[in-house]
Enzyme design. Structure first.
Site, PDB file in Angstrom:
ATOM      1  N   LYS A  17      -7.064  -6.967  -1.652  1.00  0.00           N
ATOM      2  CA  LYS A  17      -7.243  -5.422  -1.447  1.00  0.00           C
ATOM      3  C   LYS A  17      -7.242  -4.631  -2.673  1.00  0.00           C
ATOM      4  CE  LYS A  17      -4.442  -1.631   0.630  1.00  0.00           C
ATOM      5  NZ  LYS A  17      -3.183  -1.093   0.927  1.00  0.00           N
TER       6      LYS A  17
ATOM      7  N   ILE B  78      -8.021  -2.021   4.067  1.00  0.00           N
ATOM      8  CA  ILE B  78      -6.813  -1.774   4.381  1.00  0.00           C
ATOM      9  C   ILE B  78      -6.565  -0.342   3.884  1.00  0.00           C
ATOM     10  CG2 ILE B  78      -4.484  -2.474   4.063  1.00  0.00           C
ATOM     11  CD1 ILE B  78      -5.608  -5.457   3.293  1.00  0.00           C
TER      12      ILE B  78
ATOM     13  N   SER C 140       2.915  -0.848   1.010  1.00  0.00           N
ATOM     14  CA  SER C 140       3.344   0.262   0.225  1.00  0.00           C
ATOM     15  C   SER C 140       3.533   1.340   1.180  1.00  0.00           C
ATOM     16  CB  SER C 140       2.233   0.978  -0.794  1.00  0.00           C
ATOM     17  OG  SER C 140       2.149  -0.118  -1.688  1.00  0.00           O
ATOM     18  N   ASN C 141       2.894   1.629   2.265  1.00  0.00           N
ATOM     19  CA  ASN C 141       2.922   2.717   3.274  1.00  0.00           C
ATOM     20  C   ASN C 141       3.983   2.527   4.198  1.00  0.00           C
ATOM     21  OD1 ASN C 141       1.250   5.098   3.973  1.00  0.00           O
ATOM     22  ND2 ASN C 141       1.341   4.312   5.836  1.00  0.00           N
TER      23      ASN C 141
END
Length: 333
Positions: free
Chosen positions: A176, A232, A49-50
Site C-alpha cells: 500500500k 486502500i 491507521s484510520n
C-alpha cells in the site's frame, strides 16, 4: 487452509468506533459499518491507521477481527478476505500481532515500517529488509507492505527496495503506497505486473499475484493505466459505491474506451472529495459518518475530536456535498 484470495480492487480501512463515555469499543456500530462497506463490494481492512490501531490494545484488535469475520460469514460474505493491521514498534511484537490476527480469522496482515527509531534505520536498507523478511517468514498469513512515511518517522520505502522484497519472499503479497507517489507505483508495476514476473516469482499461494495498491483515490484511473491493482482508501468509508464504480470503469476502459469520459468524471469528483476529507483526518471522517449514518463518534484520546465548526465546514464543503450526492445516486440510497 489457504487464505481467501486477495483480488485487485478497492479496500477500506474501517474506523474503530468507541462509546462516548468509556471509550470502550462500540461493536454494534463497527458491525454495521463493516457490513455496509462489504456489501458495496469493497474489502474491509481492520486496525489500520484510520482504525486508530495505535490506540488499540492487543485483545481489542483480535476482538475486531473476530467480530468482522462473524458479521461477514453470517451475511453471505464468507468469501470476503480480512486484512488486518499488525504494525508495532518491534519485529517481535509485529510477529505476535500477525499470529494473533491469524488466530482470530485474518487472511492477510498489513505491516507498517516501525518509525520510532527512524534516525537509526531510515538509511539502513538491510535493516529495513531484515524487518520485513523476518515478519514475512514468521507470519502465518501473507503480509502486505505499508509504506506511510507520515506515520513511520519519515521512512519512505523506495521502488527498488519494494520490488526486491517482493521478489525475495513469497509470503509478501502486496504494498500500500500511502506516500501517494504515482511514479513509484508506476515503477513497481513495471516490474511486478508483468506476466513473466508472476511466473518467475510466484507467491506462496500460487494463484495470488503481487498487488500494488494506492493509498488514496485521487489517482485510481491513472494507476490502472500503469497496471496498478486498485487502492486502500479511507474515503471508501464515505463513498464505497462511487469508488468501486470508478475502479470498475477504469478497468473496463482499457478494453472499452467509450467509458473513459465517465471514469474521468468520477475520478474528478472523487479526487476532490478525497483531498478535502483526508485533510480533516480521522476525526473528520467520523464526523461525516455521523451525519450520514448516525454513528461515527470521536477518536480515542489524545487524538482530539473535530470541532463542531470544523465538522460543519467539512460537511458543507462543495467537494463533500458533490461526493455525497454521487454516492447516493450510485448506491440508490
Amino acid at each position: 487452509m489457504a487464505p481467501r484470495l486477495l483480488s485487485p480492487g478497492i479496500y477500506c480501512p474501517i474506523p474503530s468506533f468507541f462509546l462516548p463515555e468509556t471509550e470502550d469499543l462500540d461493536l454494534p456500530s463497527f458491525e454495521k459499518h463493516v457490513l455496509r462497506v462489504a456489501q458495496a463490494g469493497v474489502g474491509p481492512l481492520l486496525a489500520g491507521s484510520n482504525g486508530e490501531a495505535i490506540h488499540l490494545a492487543h485483545d481489542e484488535r483480535t476482538t475486531l477481527v473476530r467480530t468482522a469475520r462473524r458479521v461477514l460469514d453470517g451475511n453471505g460474505l464468507a468469501d470476503v478476505p480480512l486484512i488486518v493491521g499488525t504494525g508495532a514498534g518491534s519485529t517481535r511484537e509485529t510477529v505476535q500481532l500477525c499470529r494473533a490476527a491469524a488466530d482470530a480469522g485474518a487472511d492477510y496482515a498489513i505491516v507498517i515500517t516501525p518509525g520510532y527509531f527512524a534516525g537509526a534505520i531510515a538509511q539502513d536498507r538491510e535493516a529495513l529488509k531484515a524487518f520485513y523478511r523476518e515478519v514475512a517468514k514468521k507470519s502465518p498469513v501473507p503480509i502486505l507492505l505499508y509504506n506511510y512515511p507520515g506515520a513511520s518517522g519519515g521512512i519512505d520505502l523506495d521502488s527498488e527496495l519494494i520490488t526486491e522484497l517482493a521478489s525475495e519472499d513469497t509470503n509478501i503479497v502486496g504494498v500500500k503506497l500511502t506516500c501517494g507517489n504515482v511514479g513509484k507505483l508506476t515503477r513497481i508495476c513495471t516490474t511486478v505486473s508483468d506476466q513473466s514476473y508472476t511466473s518467475k516469482y510466484p507467491r506462496r499461494t500460487a494463484t495470488q499475484e503481487f498487488l500494488v495498491l494506492g493509498g488514496y483515490t485521487d489517482f485510481v484511473l491513472p494507476s490502472i493505466y500503469a497496471r496498478g491493482h486498485g487502492a486502500i482508501t479511507g474515503l471508501a468509508n464515505v463513498a464505497p459505491h462511487s469508488i468501486k464504480k470508478l475502479y470498475d470503469l477504469s478497468v473496463e476502459s482499457l478494453a472499452n474506451p467509450s467509458v473513459l469520459p465517465e471514469a474521468q468524471r468520477l475520478q474528478g469528483i472523487i479526487a476532490r472529495g478525497d483531498f478535502t476529507l483526508a485533510n480533516s483526518g480521522v476525526s473528520g471522517t467520523k464526523a461525516v459518518l455521523q451525519r450520514l449514518y448516525g454513528y461515527g463518534g470521536c477518536p480515542r484520546r489524545p487524538l482530539p475530536p473535530i470541532s463542531s465548526e470544523a465538522a460543519e465546514a467539512v460537511w458543507h464543503h462543495p467537494h463533500i456535498k458533490e461526493l455525497v450526492a454521487l454516492e447516493r445516486q450510485i448506491s440508490g440510497q
